[in-house]
Structure formats: structure tokens, C-alpha cells
Enzyme design. Structure first.
Site: not given
Length: 317
Positions: A48-49
Site C-alpha cells: 500500500l503506497d
């Protein structure tokens, strides 16, 4: 003088469904959770960025063996597309690369959604973890190279418009493995003739977990050190029972597989790597993959061939 061995940590197992905050990277989050649990082993099921928030399932101990099953699960994102600008990273991090004074009407956005539903071809962002000739695309892009990334098939289960204003639109998407939400924003902006980029992104579900399973860093620290304790103090009290209670059982990740209940004797044989006959009128005769449990506790993942369970991956008792 003999060197002291590195402390291994606790053999704790299970899934921690972290509500990752904006600004924290996935690797950083795993390290934080591993430290809080003093776990031997940890890993996550899908990056997840840092600019995104929400669900980051983190596997501890034996649960790391089930990571592929969670990675393959459907995911749901809530995201905001800001219209009028395309950016090099397709989100807020990169500089503006294209701009427009046009803004889409809600009817135009709604009319576009069917094009992005079902199995579609999608080109990943320039700044992505896709490997090109052995190198990550984002490393090449940071060096100033324009990367030719081939389009690939992804599956969008649904794409709903949640809220629309002149300058931005909020969407909710349910998608399969490998889908880039940043690419959705970029491509929709191009189709609408106004350009667009992700202004906010939150992952709210990763099958089989839901928002009810969410745990925050603050909740973890409160459970680990106590409500009044200083989380950074070496003298802070340790309550592993409280923090371990926040874990989801490892077997939940395997809900997608046929479940086979076996006896304690059969479990012992399976843990030694031996096949066992599956008994019971409703027991499957054939299955490429199945999950064997004894008294509700996960024993192994294996195949069923001609009524016999053959273990492929065994879990500690």
C-alpha cells in the site's frame, strides 16, 4: 569468546489487519508491527503506497505461509480523483505533466464507468513496482527514463460513483490482484478530456478481511504497553496477551479453500508429511487444494486425490 545468538522473537502467529496511516510505507508498517509483537517472522499481503491509507494485512509467524491466498483476494478501494491535472506519478506526489480547464459533468463520468468494469487492459503507472528488464519501473522513472510498460489484463468487479463535484469525484472500486487505482484515475481523465490524478486513496477491504478487523497503531501500542505507558520506554510493562488478542486466526485466510476436519491422529501423521484417508460421507474425493483442521486448529494445506489428503504445506501445532 563465543558470540551471542541474535534474539529470534516470539513464535506468535496470526493476521494483524492494520489500518495504515498516510505517510507510512508498507515495509515500515511491517517492521513496526513485528517489533510491537516481538514476532519471529512477519510479512504483508500487498503493498500500500505511503500516500494511501487503510487496510494492510500483516502476517505473523505461521500466517506468512498463507500470504498468497490473501494477495489473490478481491480488494475494495475508496478514492478521490482530482480533475484538471495529470501528474507524473498519477497521484499528489509528482509534478503536473498535463493540465486542462475542462471539468467533467457527473453524467459524463457515469457514462464512462462501464468501460472500466469487467476484464480490461490497463497500463501500470510509470512509478510502479513493475520490473522492466530486471529493474523496478519507479527506479527507472526516477532516473528520468520514460518506461515502455506493456498493458495487461486486470479485473474490475464494480466501479461506483460515490460523490461528484466540479473539481473532483469520489469512487469506490472492487478489483482483483494487480489493478492500479492510479491508472484508473489517469485513464478516466484522458477519456474525459480533462486529465486527472489520485488526490486521496484508501483501501477498505482485502478479502477475506473487512473494516471490522481494522486495528490502528495507537490501539496496538495501547495493548502492548498499557494506556498510560510511554511506548518508547524500556521499562514500559509488557502485556502480550492483550496485543495477541488483536490478531485474526491464521485459518481465516484460507476460507476460500474446502475445509476438511480430521482427527488428532490424522493431524499427527500429516504434520510428519504423511497422507491420510479422508473419512465422512460429505468429504470431497478430489480437490487441487484443501485446508485440513483438527479441533478447529489449522494443520495443513494439501491436495485431495482419490479420497486421500496429501499435505503440501504443514503448520505448527
Amino acid at each position: 569468546m563465543a558470540r551471542r545468538g541474535k534474539k529470534k522473537g516470539r513464535p506468535v502467529s496470526g493476521w494483524l489487519v492494520l489500518d495504515k496511516p498516510v505517510g507510512m510505507g508498507s515495509t515500515e508498517a511491517v517492521s513496526k508491527v513485528k517489533w510491537l509483537f516481538q514476532a519471529e517472522k512477519a510479512g504483508h499481503a500487498g503493498t500500500l503506497d505511503p500516500l494511501a491509507s487503510g487496510m494492510l494485512p500483516i502476517a505473523l509467524g505461521e500466517a506468512t505461509k498463507t500470504v498468497p491466498y490473501v494477495q489473490d483476494g478481491a480488494k475494495i478501494y475508496r478514492f478521490t480523483v482530482a480533475w484538471g491535472e495529470e501528474r507524473s506519478t498519477d497521484d499528489l506526489e509528482g509534478p503536473v505533466s498535463k493540465s486542462s480547464d475542462q471539468r467533467p459533468a457527473e453524467a459524463d463520468v457515469l457514462a464512462l464507468l462501464p468501460k472500466y468494469t469487467g476484464v480490461i487492459m490497463q497500463t501500470p503507472p510509470q512509478f510502479s513496482a513493475i520490473k522492466i528488464s530486471g529493474e523496478r519501473a519507479y527506479d527507472l522513472a526516477r532516473d528520468g527514463a520514460t518506461v515502455d510498460i506493456p498493458a495487461r489484463e486486470v479485473e474490475i468487479g464494480r466501479l461506483d460513483l460515490v460523490e461528484h463535484t466540479a473539481d473532483c469525484t469520489i469512487f469506490e472500486v472492487e478489483c482483483g490482484k494487480g489493478t492500479y487505482v492510479r491508472s484508473l484515475a489517469r485513464d478516466m481523465g484522458r477519456d474525459l478530456g480533462c486529465f486527472g490524478h489520485i488526490a486521496e486513496l484508501r483501501r477498505i477491504e482485502v478479502e477475506p478481511f473487512t473494516q471490522e478487523d481494522f486495528v490502528t497503531i495507537a490501539e496496538l501500542e495501547a495493548a502492548r504497553f498499557g494506556e498510560q505507558a510511554d511506548a518508547g520506554s524500556a521499562d514500559a510493562p509488557i502485556d502480550f496477551d492483550a496485543i495477541d488478542a488483536l490478531l485474526v486466526d491464521t485459518a481465516v485466510a484460507l476460507d476460500c479453500l474446502p475445509q476438511i476436519a480430521i482427527s488428532d491422529d490424522a493431524a499427527t501423521k500429516i504434520r510428519l508429511g504423511n497422507p491420510v484417508i479422508i473419512r465422512g460421507r460429505d468429504a470431497p474425493v478430489e480437490a487441487e487444494e484443501a485446508c485440513a483442521t483438527a479441533r478447529g486448529k489449522l494443520v495443513a494445506i494439501g491436495a485431495i486425490e482419490q479420497g486421500m489428503f496429501k499435505p503440501k504445506r504443514v503448520f505448527a501445532g
